[in-house]
Design a protein around this motif. Structure first.
Motif, short mmCIF file in Angstrom:
data_model
loop_
_atom_site.label_atom_id
_atom_site.label_comp_id
_atom_site.label_asym_id
_atom_site.label_seq_id
_atom_site.Cartn_x
_atom_site.Cartn_y
_atom_site.Cartn_z
N VAL A 170 18.90 39.88 -14.69
CA VAL A 170 19.02 39.65 -13.25
C VAL A 170 18.28 40.75 -12.51
O VAL A 170 18.65 41.92 -12.61
CB VAL A 170 20.50 39.60 -12.82
CG1 VAL A 170 20.61 39.30 -11.33
CG2 VAL A 170 21.26 38.56 -13.63
N ILE A 171 17.22 40.35 -11.80
CA ILE A 171 16.42 41.35 -11.07
C ILE A 171 16.46 41.12 -9.57
O ILE A 171 15.89 41.88 -8.81
CB ILE A 171 14.93 41.35 -11.53
CG1 ILE A 171 14.27 39.99 -11.25
CG2 ILE A 171 14.83 41.70 -13.01
CD1 ILE A 171 12.76 40.00 -11.46
N GLY A 172 17.13 40.05 -9.13
CA GLY A 172 17.25 39.78 -7.70
C GLY A 172 18.58 39.11 -7.42
O GLY A 172 19.20 38.55 -8.33
N MET A 173 19.02 39.19 -6.16
CA MET A 173 20.32 38.62 -5.80
C MET A 173 20.18 37.77 -4.55
O MET A 173 20.99 37.85 -3.64
CB MET A 173 21.34 39.74 -5.63
CG MET A 173 21.59 40.49 -6.94
SD MET A 173 22.77 41.84 -6.78
CE MET A 173 21.79 42.99 -5.79
N VAL A 180 22.10 41.42 -18.08
CA VAL A 180 21.56 42.74 -17.78
C VAL A 180 21.08 42.76 -16.33
O VAL A 180 20.40 41.83 -15.89
CB VAL A 180 20.35 43.07 -18.70
CG1 VAL A 180 19.94 44.53 -18.55
CG2 VAL A 180 20.65 42.74 -20.15
N GLY A 181 21.47 43.78 -15.60
CA GLY A 181 20.94 43.98 -14.26
C GLY A 181 19.91 45.09 -14.30
O GLY A 181 20.16 46.12 -14.93
N THR A 182 18.75 44.88 -13.69
CA THR A 182 17.76 45.96 -13.72
C THR A 182 17.04 46.08 -12.38
O THR A 182 17.04 45.16 -11.57
CB THR A 182 16.67 45.77 -14.81
OG1 THR A 182 15.67 44.88 -14.30
CG2 THR A 182 17.24 45.23 -16.09
#
Lengths: 327, 327
Positions: free
Chosen positions: A233-236, A257-259
């Protein structure tokens, strides 16, 4: 020098500001163009403050020419065409940046277009390869396939011999994704991406998902993962908080994974410099061989930064949006 | 032969059942003792059905003596003392198991006690090392430090030169954890583990968390993670579904991983055989050198399997619970 100043929320004005100079270990770049990123929109709206020590000026990537070199910098010299990943300061005539975050401009790429490479190349390589270990023959689902990151991710994943599935919101965008190498194109407004990914993989699911929607897609992304799958997950854009079903995650031995690039340290393990080094060694040759190219959706003069932000926010653009600082 | 048969939910009876024999690639073990696992309790309660092809008999690990060797098996011979990771079938006089899931009994360990090693050793090594890449100097938080997995994880993490923090529910359990090498012991009924882990790490948090609580701890576990931290969920004693804050995850560049041994394939990448091979090569020497030992909390005759299950369910035991099949 001149730079874009946020006078009040979303009031972006090209004004005279104090000159910058390179500190020890830094390179000074005379900016040709700056890339526009969603983080810039948040910052322009007053919803993000740069960390202490970082420039208050917007802009996380540029291309340009080296104008000066600080102490203890080796390998770079005045006059070289370069692009760079920044902690901030790109919407300006000059920017100073740690030497480890500077990359050469690939031979086949126009100087201005190179401003659209650092963020997408570092985001895609750090996530698909360094974090998710995407390998040949695996399937990667890329949400927002026509975005700046998406268009680059499709090409890099294909160069790695992975199978690429994408979601996008229009026929035009899906056509672009297909042209860039996506084999499975999913119109998310009309189709359930979970069902489609399962159908395309004989029920197995995606080995890697590169996600920009966050909360809105969390549960369905877990549903779409294969055994051993990695959801990155690279955006919300669809919110920050959602229910996670750990039973599903354990059943699939899967990971979430959040990055982010922005908070990474300049040097050391997992740093911006470490990523830049891998990108230069691995992605730049892909560009030189023609397998990967910058996808530029729009260019604006720097004085029209506000219009560039509005276009990116509208979702009515594919690929990167650039701001021209010098001709 | 005899085996425990689940006559109705939680009715466990030692009965005559059909003999088993080793298929191609399998070893037949005459069982000395079987380890008790929480998955056995679920299965005895009728809440878990073995996958197609697996034994209906309870029991995921045993120690014993090789009684016969199937075709195409090399490296094992009749009479050898061994222990093994099973897909099922351990609560019996004999069990057949793929040769890749068989391990020698370490020299310093009693044959019977070796029944308590396969599940904990494979769980701990596959999670702390193969998945979370725990390394020297990092801090690992182990929830349920006095459990079978917990007592083994403490010792292996210490042997890897990591710093160990644990949670447990009683003074007796915390004392055992400290004796095994845990440096930070947290009485979860009286203390907030998030605050305590932060205090012990100068605010940084845990690099790795090995969790058995699932939903009940998800948000607090994310809070307790360091930048780049890995939360490994191997149990869901506190439920399966909980809200995940992706903003926190991205801010820390952290990951949530769900894993399990039981569903893994017999051979190939990430398989039971691959884990068993790494455990034999890496953990068995730690046992031989005295740094790691089996921690056995209770032993019952196999006919008292129900009592053994009740003890494990009560939480009133530290370390592994074993069932003696032969003397």
């Amino acid at each position: 020098m001149h730079a874009i100043v946020v006078e009040s929320a979303d009031q972006l004005t090209w004004l005279e500001v104090p000159d910058v100079s390179p500190q020890t270990g830094e390179v000074l770049i005379e900016v040709s163009a700056a890339g526009v990123n969603r983080a810039d929109l948040l910052q322009a709206a007053g919803k993000y403050s740069p960390p202490p020590g970082a420039s208050e000026i917007l802009g996380m990537e540029v291309s340009g020419t080296i104008a000066a070199v600080g102490d203890d910098v080796t390998g770079w010299s005045v006059g070289q065409p370069v692009c760079a990943l920044l902690a901030g300061g790109g919407y300006a005539e000059f920017v100073a940046v740690p030497a480890g975050q500077v990359m050469p401009v690939p031979d086949t790429v126009e100087l201005r277009h190179a401003a659209g490479l650092p963020e997408v190349a570092c985001t895609v390589w750090s996530n698909l390869v360094m974090t998710a270990h995407l390998s040949a023959g695996q399937l990667v689902l890329i949400h927002g396939g026509a975005s700046g990151v998406g268009t680059h991710a499709i090409q890099v994943a294909r160069a790695l011999r992975a199978t690429v599935a994408v979601t996008a919101g229009s026929v035009t965008k899906l056509d672009l994704c297909r042209e860039l190498g996506a084999e499975v194109t999913i119109a998310y407004r009309d189709e359930d991406f979970v069902e489609r990914v399962r159908a395309e993989t004989g029920g197995a699911g995606a080995d890697v998902i590169l996600d920009i929607m966050g909360a809105a897609y969390l549960d369905r992304n877990v549903d779409a993962l294969a055994t051993g799958g990695r959801l990155i997950v690279i955006g919300m854009q669809g919110g920050t908080k959602a229910e996670l079903n750990l039973g599903k995650l354990i059943g699939k031995r899967a990971s979430v994974v959040g990055t982010a690039l922005r908070g990474r340290p300049v040097t050391g393990r997992g740093s911006k410099s470490a990523i830049v080094e891998e990108v230069t060694a691995n992605v730049w040759p892909m560009i030189a061989e023609g397998g990967v190219r910058p996808v530029i959706g729009a260019e604006f003069p720097i004085a029209q930064a506000r219009a560039a932000h509005q276009l990116l926010a509208s979702g009515e653009v594919s690929g990167k949006v650039l701001l021209r600082v010098a001709d």
